[in-house]
Design an enzyme around this catalytic site. Structure first.
Site, PDB file in Angstrom:
ATOM      1  N   SER A   1       1.884   8.701   2.224  1.00  0.00           N
ATOM      2  CA  SER A   1       0.902   7.656   2.510  1.00  0.00           C
ATOM      3  C   SER A   1       1.099   7.071   3.903  1.00  0.00           C
ATOM      4  O   SER A   1       2.199   7.106   4.472  1.00  0.00           O
ATOM      5  CB  SER A   1       0.987   6.539   1.461  1.00  0.00           C
ATOM      6  OG  SER A   1       2.249   5.896   1.501  1.00  0.00           O
ATOM      7  N   ILE A   2       0.029   6.548   4.449  1.00  0.00           N
ATOM      8  CA  ILE A   2       0.093   5.899   5.756  1.00  0.00           C
ATOM      9  C   ILE A   2       1.051   4.714   5.713  1.00  0.00           C
ATOM     10  O   ILE A   2       1.827   4.496   6.649  1.00  0.00           O
ATOM     11  CB  ILE A   2      -1.317   5.463   6.197  1.00  0.00           C
ATOM     12  CG1 ILE A   2      -2.147   6.704   6.561  1.00  0.00           C
ATOM     13  CG2 ILE A   2      -1.255   4.496   7.371  1.00  0.00           C
ATOM     14  CD1 ILE A   2      -3.605   6.422   6.832  1.00  0.00           C
TER      15      ILE A   2
ATOM     16  N   ILE B   1      -4.415  -1.101   2.217  1.00  0.00           N
ATOM     17  CA  ILE B   1      -5.028  -1.073   0.893  1.00  0.00           C
ATOM     18  C   ILE B   1      -6.535  -0.886   1.038  1.00  0.00           C
ATOM     19  O   ILE B   1      -7.186  -1.602   1.809  1.00  0.00           O
ATOM     20  CB  ILE B   1      -4.768  -2.394   0.133  1.00  0.00           C
ATOM     21  CG1 ILE B   1      -3.265  -2.588  -0.096  1.00  0.00           C
ATOM     22  CG2 ILE B   1      -5.503  -2.410  -1.204  1.00  0.00           C
ATOM     23  CD1 ILE B   1      -2.917  -3.950  -0.668  1.00  0.00           C
TER      24      ILE B   1
ATOM     25  N   LYS C   1     -15.358  -1.543   5.880  1.00  0.00           N
ATOM     26  CA  LYS C   1     -14.379  -1.511   6.964  1.00  0.00           C
ATOM     27  C   LYS C   1     -14.883  -2.283   8.189  1.00  0.00           C
ATOM     28  O   LYS C   1     -14.088  -2.882   8.925  1.00  0.00           O
ATOM     29  CB  LYS C   1     -14.072  -0.061   7.353  1.00  0.00           C
ATOM     30  CG  LYS C   1     -13.238   0.691   6.319  1.00  0.00           C
ATOM     31  CD  LYS C   1     -11.856   0.094   6.129  1.00  0.00           C
ATOM     32  CE  LYS C   1     -10.970   0.986   5.279  1.00  0.00           C
ATOM     33  NZ  LYS C   1      -9.622   0.429   5.055  1.00  0.00           N
TER      34      LYS C   1
ATOM     35  N   TYR D   1     -18.858   8.863   3.618  1.00  0.00           N
ATOM     36  CA  TYR D   1     -18.025   7.647   3.641  1.00  0.00           C
ATOM     37  C   TYR D   1     -18.748   6.469   3.008  1.00  0.00           C
ATOM     38  O   TYR D   1     -18.129   5.493   2.611  1.00  0.00           O
ATOM     39  CB  TYR D   1     -17.599   7.328   5.078  1.00  0.00           C
ATOM     40  CG  TYR D   1     -16.380   6.456   5.169  1.00  0.00           C
ATOM     41  CD1 TYR D   1     -15.193   6.811   4.547  1.00  0.00           C
ATOM     42  CD2 TYR D   1     -16.410   5.272   5.899  1.00  0.00           C
ATOM     43  CE1 TYR D   1     -14.063   6.013   4.641  1.00  0.00           C
ATOM     44  CE2 TYR D   1     -15.287   4.470   6.008  1.00  0.00           C
ATOM     45  CZ  TYR D   1     -14.122   4.838   5.379  1.00  0.00           C
ATOM     46  OH  TYR D   1     -13.008   4.036   5.470  1.00  0.00           O
TER      47      TYR D   1
ATOM     48  N   ASP E   1      -0.815  -6.551  -7.393  1.00  0.00           N
ATOM     49  CA  ASP E   1      -2.144  -5.964  -7.575  1.00  0.00           C
ATOM     50  C   ASP E   1      -3.134  -6.970  -7.003  1.00  0.00           C
ATOM     51  O   ASP E   1      -3.408  -8.007  -7.609  1.00  0.00           O
ATOM     52  CB  ASP E   1      -2.407  -5.716  -9.059  1.00  0.00           C
ATOM     53  CG  ASP E   1      -3.764  -5.072  -9.323  1.00  0.00           C
ATOM     54  OD1 ASP E   1      -4.609  -5.067  -8.409  1.00  0.00           O
ATOM     55  OD2 ASP E   1      -3.989  -4.599 -10.453  1.00  0.00           O
TER      56      ASP E   1
ATOM     57  N   ALA F   1      -5.143   8.737  -0.925  1.00  0.00           N
ATOM     58  CA  ALA F   1      -6.282   7.824  -0.839  1.00  0.00           C
ATOM     59  C   ALA F   1      -7.519   8.525  -0.288  1.00  0.00           C
ATOM     60  O   ALA F   1      -8.646   8.258  -0.710  1.00  0.00           O
ATOM     61  CB  ALA F   1      -5.918   6.624   0.032  1.00  0.00           C
TER      62      ALA F   1
ATOM     63  N   GLY G   1       0.772  -1.232   0.000  1.00  0.00           N
ATOM     64  CA  GLY G   1       0.000   0.000   0.000  1.00  0.00           C
ATOM     65  C   GLY G   1       0.803   1.280   0.000  1.00  0.00           C
ATOM     66  O   GLY G   1       0.220   2.366   0.099  1.00  0.00           O
TER      67      GLY G   1
END
Length: 258
Positions: free
Chosen positions: A22-23, A95, A166, A159, A67, A199, A16
């Site tokens: 990015s995180i 991801i 999630k 969201y 991927d 993201a 990711g």
């Protein structure tokens, strides 16, 4: 005297990393700074030029394609990791994806195809990663970590379908922790708050969400990818061997506020 926290001798893969903001990069940097040896993945040839320049500061001798939406890609990645390293100590899964139009729309209008794609990439890919990693962690145990968000528990404006997805991811973490615990494989969810990453840019009115987080969180600031990385480093380390199945927030306390 308690020994210093170190990850020297540990090897793991980060899925990711998109760029230095990015995180996943925050996680990779913290892990590398504590001595871990990393494999960084990239999605495809288009994304590779954004990832490769980051490798020198990440103690990452391996940079491999993966991927997760392509059948067999996860299995191929872990087969190569087995060939290169033989075993694995941790996996960081950062991801998430959904069709942009459906992310910005209502849950009730979500298509079956869009929802299926989103849950496959954002949730089921972590289950497939756990399955592939299990073999490489059987001898010495290991740690699996994925990323969630508070919108799994409460309705967060804009969201939409990622909230239920999630929630499924968080439930999967608990079941994986129960199933893999006998092999000393620990599984966690880390839940960052709003952060200005690429993201997150697809979420409508995201600036308003960040402003609200700063205003209402007890620490009156946003969490950062570096904050996430420090928590992830602890969870991967031998200091956290008694923890599994947990969900930990990195949001300056925003999640506790009404």
């Amino acid at each position: 005297m308690t020994a210093a926290l170190t990850l020297s001798g540990k090897r793991g893969v980060i899925l990711g990393v998109a760029n230095s903001h990015s995180i996943a990069f925050g996680c990779a940097k913290a892990l590398a700074d504590l001595g871990a040896e990393l494999c960084i993945t990239y999605v495809n040839e288009k994304s590779k030029p954004f990832v490769e320049p980051l490798l020198p500061e990440l103690n990452a001798p391996l940079c491999l394609p993966c991927d997760v939406s392509v059948p067999g890609a996860i299995e191929a990645l872990f087969a190569q990791l087995e060939a290169e390293w033989g075993s694995l100590d941790f996996v960081i899964h950062s991801i998430a994806w959904s069709p942009l139009a459906e992310l910005q729309g209502r849950l009730v209008d979500t298509s079956a195809e869009g929802f299926s794609q989103a849950i496959d990439i954002s949730c089921h890919s972590f289950i497939r990663v756990a399955s592939a990693a299990e073999k490489l962690m059987e001898a010495n145990g290991g740690t699996l970590i994925t990323m969630s968000y508070y919108g799994s528990e409460k309705v967060v404006d804009h969201y939409a379908m990622m909230g239920p997805i999630k929630a499924a991811l968080e439930s999967s973490v608990r079941y994986l922790a129960a199933e893999l615990g006998e092999k000393n494989i620990r599984v966690h969810t880390v839940s960052p708050g709003p952060m200005p990453t690429r993201a997150a840019s697809g979420i409508s009115h995201f600036d308003e969400l960040m402003d609200d987080a700063v205003r209402r969180s007890p620490l009156h600031r946003l969490g950062t990818p570096d904050d996430v990385g420090k928590l992830v480093a602890f969870l991967v380390s031998d200091w956290a061997t008694g923890h599994t199945g947990s969900q930990m927030f990195v949001d300056a306390g925003h999640h506790i506020m009404a």
